[in-house]
Design an enzyme around this catalytic site. Structure first.
Site, PDB file in Angstrom:
ATOM      1  N   HIS A  32      13.578  -2.312  -1.789  1.00 47.73           N
ATOM      2  CA  HIS A  32      13.091  -2.453  -3.162  1.00 47.73           C
ATOM      3  C   HIS A  32      14.037  -3.386  -3.928  1.00 47.73           C
ATOM      4  O   HIS A  32      15.254  -3.220  -3.861  1.00 47.73           O
ATOM      5  CB  HIS A  32      13.043  -1.072  -3.827  1.00 47.73           C
ATOM      6  N   ARG A  66       0.846  -1.198   0.000  1.00 48.32           N
ATOM      7  CA  ARG A  66       0.000   0.000   0.000  1.00 48.32           C
ATOM      8  C   ARG A  66       0.877   1.242   0.000  1.00 48.32           C
ATOM      9  O   ARG A  66       1.927   1.265   0.639  1.00 48.32           O
ATOM     10  CB  ARG A  66      -0.842   0.058   1.284  1.00 48.32           C
TER      11      ARG A  66
HETATM   12  C1  GRF Z   1      10.605  -7.988  -1.503  1.00 47.43           C
HETATM   13  O1  GRF Z   1      11.143  -8.377  -2.739  1.00 47.43           O
HETATM   14  C2  GRF Z   1      10.769  -6.505  -1.303  1.00 47.43           C
HETATM   15  O2  GRF Z   1      11.893  -5.982  -1.923  1.00 47.43           O
HETATM   16  C3  GRF Z   1       9.539  -5.947  -1.958  1.00 47.43           C
HETATM   17  O3  GRF Z   1       8.525  -6.880  -1.667  1.00 47.43           O
HETATM   18  C4  GRF Z   1       9.092  -8.163  -1.487  1.00 47.43           C
HETATM   19  C5  GRF Z   1       8.586  -8.704  -0.170  1.00 47.43           C
HETATM   20  O4  GRF Z   1       8.921 -10.043   0.018  1.00 47.43           O
HETATM   21  N1  GRF Z   1       9.273  -4.603  -1.485  1.00 47.43           N
HETATM   22  P1  GRF Z   1       8.670 -10.749   1.415  1.00 47.43           P
HETATM   23  O5  GRF Z   1       7.186 -10.603   1.738  1.00 47.43           O
HETATM   24  O6  GRF Z   1       9.527 -10.085   2.442  1.00 47.43           O
HETATM   25  O7  GRF Z   1       9.028 -12.190   1.222  1.00 47.43           O
END
Ligand code: GRF
Length: 204
Positions: A109, A91
């Site tokens: 990210h 979100r």
């Molecule tokens: C990760 O790749 C992060 O970089 C992105 O969302 C993903 C989350 O993965 N913002 P998880 O839920 O921590 O396994």
């Protein structure tokens, strides 16, 4: 010790890495709350398994984003949360929220920002055919995937590497880098100068 809240919508593997780093003493933080907007988020289960307090805030129960974020801020205040850690929270936070936690919200990210913002960054970079990609940890500002960069790690993309393999390596890099980046912010070692984040080693 600083009190942190982790926001996660999905799998929660980054949350897991954060909890593991806390358990082994590599990250000195009090994980006071895990927040999700998705009832089915595995992240909620992972937190509950560790005995961490969880909060499910379903957007359907709120008229608009501002009301949702105002409610969220109320819970964070009650828990005395110092720093918010986004870990796959799907979100966008409103200006109201971002201002309340100015320079105290971190995000991870899975690409080298400003390249490949958005929620399909790994796939986009893979499809583009980049030779190098990576992971970015940054402060959150009012624009998406835009705030000052705390740390980046690069990964060379291997010839003929599949998307699945690249995803796996990106996630491994995330799990290594995020707890470290959070630790540096909590220790006051990441100092903001405009858009730049300077690293100041604190003498112990
Ligand atoms: C990760 O790749 C992060 O970089 C992105 O969302 C993903 C989350 O993965 N913002 P998880 O839920 O921590 O396994």
């Amino acid at each position: 010790m600083k009190r942190i809240a982790v926001f996660a919508s999905g799998n929660g593997t980054n949350l897991q890495a954060i909890m593991d780093a806390i358990s082994r003493g590599a990250l000195k933080a009090d994980l006071a709350l895990v927040v999700s907007d998705k009832r089915r988020a595995l992240a909620l289960k992972r937190a509950a398994r560790r005995g961490v307090k969880t909060l499910l805030l379903d957007p359907k129960d709120f008229g608009n984003r501002r009301d949702y974020d105002a409610a969220l801020l109320g819970f964070l205040k009650k828990e005395n949360i110092d720093v918010v850690v986004l870990a796959g929270f799907m979100r966008i936070l409103s200006p109201l929220f971002v201002r309340a936690y100015k320079n105290r919200i971190l995000n991870i990210h899975p690409a080298l920002l400003p390249a490949f913002p958005g929620d399909s960054a790994i796939k986009d970079a893979h499809r583009y055919g980049v030779k190098v990609t990576g992971v970015t940890v940054h402060f959150v500002d009012e624009k998406v995937d835009h705030g000052p960069i705390i740390v980046q790690v690069s990964l060379p993309v291997r010839d003929a590497e599949t998307l699945e393999d690249l995803e796996k390596r990106i996630h491994e890099a995330e799990h290594a880098i995020y707890p470290q980046a959070i630790a540096s912010v909590l220790a006051g070692e990441a100092v903001l100068k405009g858009r730049r984040v300077l690293r100041r080693r604190k003498k112990s």
